[in-house]
Design an enzyme around this catalytic site. Structure first.
Site, short mmCIF file in Angstrom:
data_model
loop_
_atom_site.label_atom_id
_atom_site.label_comp_id
_atom_site.label_asym_id
_atom_site.label_seq_id
_atom_site.Cartn_x
_atom_site.Cartn_y
_atom_site.Cartn_z
N GLY A 1 -20.26 26.81 -26.28
CA GLY A 1 -20.03 28.05 -25.55
C GLY A 1 -20.81 28.11 -24.24
CB SER B 1 -18.71 32.55 -20.81
OG SER B 1 -18.81 32.52 -22.23
N GLY B 2 -21.53 33.57 -20.05
CA GLY B 2 -22.64 34.39 -20.50
C GLY B 2 -23.96 33.67 -20.63
CB ILE B 3 -26.50 33.84 -23.33
CG1 ILE B 3 -26.74 35.34 -23.23
CG2 ILE B 3 -27.79 33.14 -23.69
CD1 ILE B 3 -27.05 36.00 -24.54
N GLY B 4 -24.75 31.28 -22.59
CA GLY B 4 -24.58 29.83 -22.65
C GLY B 4 -24.55 29.21 -21.27
CB SER C 1 -27.40 38.94 -33.83
OG SER C 1 -27.43 40.33 -33.58
CE1 TYR D 1 -21.70 38.39 -33.56
CE2 TYR D 1 -23.20 40.18 -34.09
CZ TYR D 1 -22.86 39.08 -33.32
OH TYR D 1 -23.71 38.68 -32.31
#
Length: 406
Positions: free
Chosen positions: A126, A129-132, A255, A286
């Protein structure tokens, strides 16, 4: 040849006629040009300082024919007689204090300041995008050879283009992996092994959140397979590479929502992990997958730490504004409303980067981190028996689908 290009970050000014220097071992000393003497203690404060560690990325130590040491900054095309590590020198007393060096406001690039990751190979699932993406960008900026493992190859190559525009000499590869397909995971691992690269850091970052019920081509609930089982399978396929590359680390993105899960040894079943449509709730799925991440990391570390492979799990930040929320309008609205209070992507990547490459984390495993600090998990998250049971049932579920023991 230019001298004293770098200024130190010391708050203590050096008196006229004195010069601050550092030995090859990182011990700071002071030369008095008037008396032609040297001493270890600062001429004003009386403190001793050290500048241990590697040279910053892009720097090289060289020696002239007459034995004089100098330093070359290959990025800025400059040379100096001043050891660049002086910029990061610290009081010895400060270095011995036990304190948190980074926190929730720290950025990934701040954590990597002065680090040289040349020769290190990293996979980030991943990473497009984003944090990745910020994880890939930060590690690549400091010399690591990073593989973006993602489903959307167009997006992956666009991320590579953006990063190489900022720093042309970064080493980034884009390789396809679809975590909704165990076959794709197998193909990715085979492709990586064919390169004969080592693997020093495996960052299991990809995930989905708030998706409607759907079964993958392997007959499993999507959130469970993408967030846990496919990552578990990827690790199993690559663990021989990790052991050959040791010391190596696996960082699993989890998380704080793992605390809202009722999984235990008594109710651990395939149906609990991968429920049918009439028993599915996206948020519950999740939360369960995030507890699985922590338990997987815990047992992985218990199994492989003696071989030099350690693992930690990480919470990147509360309500991170990433593409995880894209599957339902309610989550889009919620994330939009809290966006002013969320971390930046650089801050979100900080704990991942810290746990991956910080020197003090090199031999640390079996723990859970939030805001660059070790935190207790839920009681289930530190249950060794539950971690082992999840490992066993995950192997069983994989074996059924690939037709062989795993």
């Amino acid at each position: 040849m230019a001298e004293n290009i770098l200024d130190t970050d010391s708050e203590d000014e050096i008196p006229a006629g004195w010069e601050e220097r550092v030995t090859l071992d990182g011990d700071v000393y002071y030369a008095n040009h008037s008396t032609q003497t040297t001493q270890w203690k600062h001429p004003v404060t009386g403190k001793r300082k050290v500048a241990k560690g590697e040279l910053p990325y892009g720097w090289e130590r060289q020696v002239r024919e007459d034995g004089i040491v100098f330093y070359v900054d290959h990025i800025n095309k400059k040379t100096t007689y001043t050891d660049p590590r002086l910029a990061f020198a610290e009081d010895e007393s400060t270095r011995r204090e036990i304190k948190q060096k980074f926190d929730g406001n720290s950025a990934a690039l701040q954590i990597l300041s002065g680090r040289d990751l040349s020769g290190k190979y990293v996979i980030v699932t991943g990473g497009n995008s984003g944090i990745g993406f910020e994880t890939v960008r930060s590690l690549a900026f400091h010399g690591a050879h990073v593989v973006i493992a993602c489903r959307n190859m167009e997006s992956g190559h666009e991320c590579k283009r953006k990063i190489t525009q900022e720093r042309t000499k970064v080493m980034i590869e884009v390789m396809k992996i679809d975590l909704e397909s165990l076959c794709s995971v197998q193909n990715f691992a085979d492709q990586y092994k064919k390169t004969e690269w080592p693997l020093h850091y495996l960052i299991l970052n990809a995930g989905v959140f708030g998706v409607p019920y759907k079964q993958t081509e392997d007959g499993l609930e999507t959130t469970f397979q993408v967030n846990h089982l496919s990552h578990f399978y990827l690790f199993k396929l690559l663990w021989s590479v990790l052991m050959k590359s040791a010391p190596a680390k696996v960082v699993v993105i989890s998380s704080e929502s793992h605390r809202s899960c009722d999984l235990n040894v008594m109710n651990l079943t395939e149906e609990k992990l991968s429920p049918s449509a009439n028993k599915y709730w996206d948020l519950s799925a999740y939360n369960l997958s995030k507890l699985c991440n922590i338990l997987f990391s815990l047992h992985l570390n218990n199994t492989l730490y003696k071989y030099g492979v350690t693992s930690v799990s990480v919470h990147p930040g509360n309500m991170m504004f990433t593409q995880l929320h894209r599957h339902w309008w309610f989550y889009k609205l919620l994330f939009y409303l809290v966006r002013p209070f969320t971390k930046s992507m650089q801050q979100g990547a900080a704990t991942t980067v810290y746990c991956t490459v910080a020197p003090e984390m090199q031999n640390v495993g079996g723990m859970y981190f939030n805001n660059c600090c070790r935190c207790p998990t839920s009681s289930a998250g530190c249950d060794d028996e539950l971690a082992k049971a999840l490992w066993d049932i995950s192997e069983k579920m994989l074996s059924k689908r690939i037709g062989r023991p795993i």
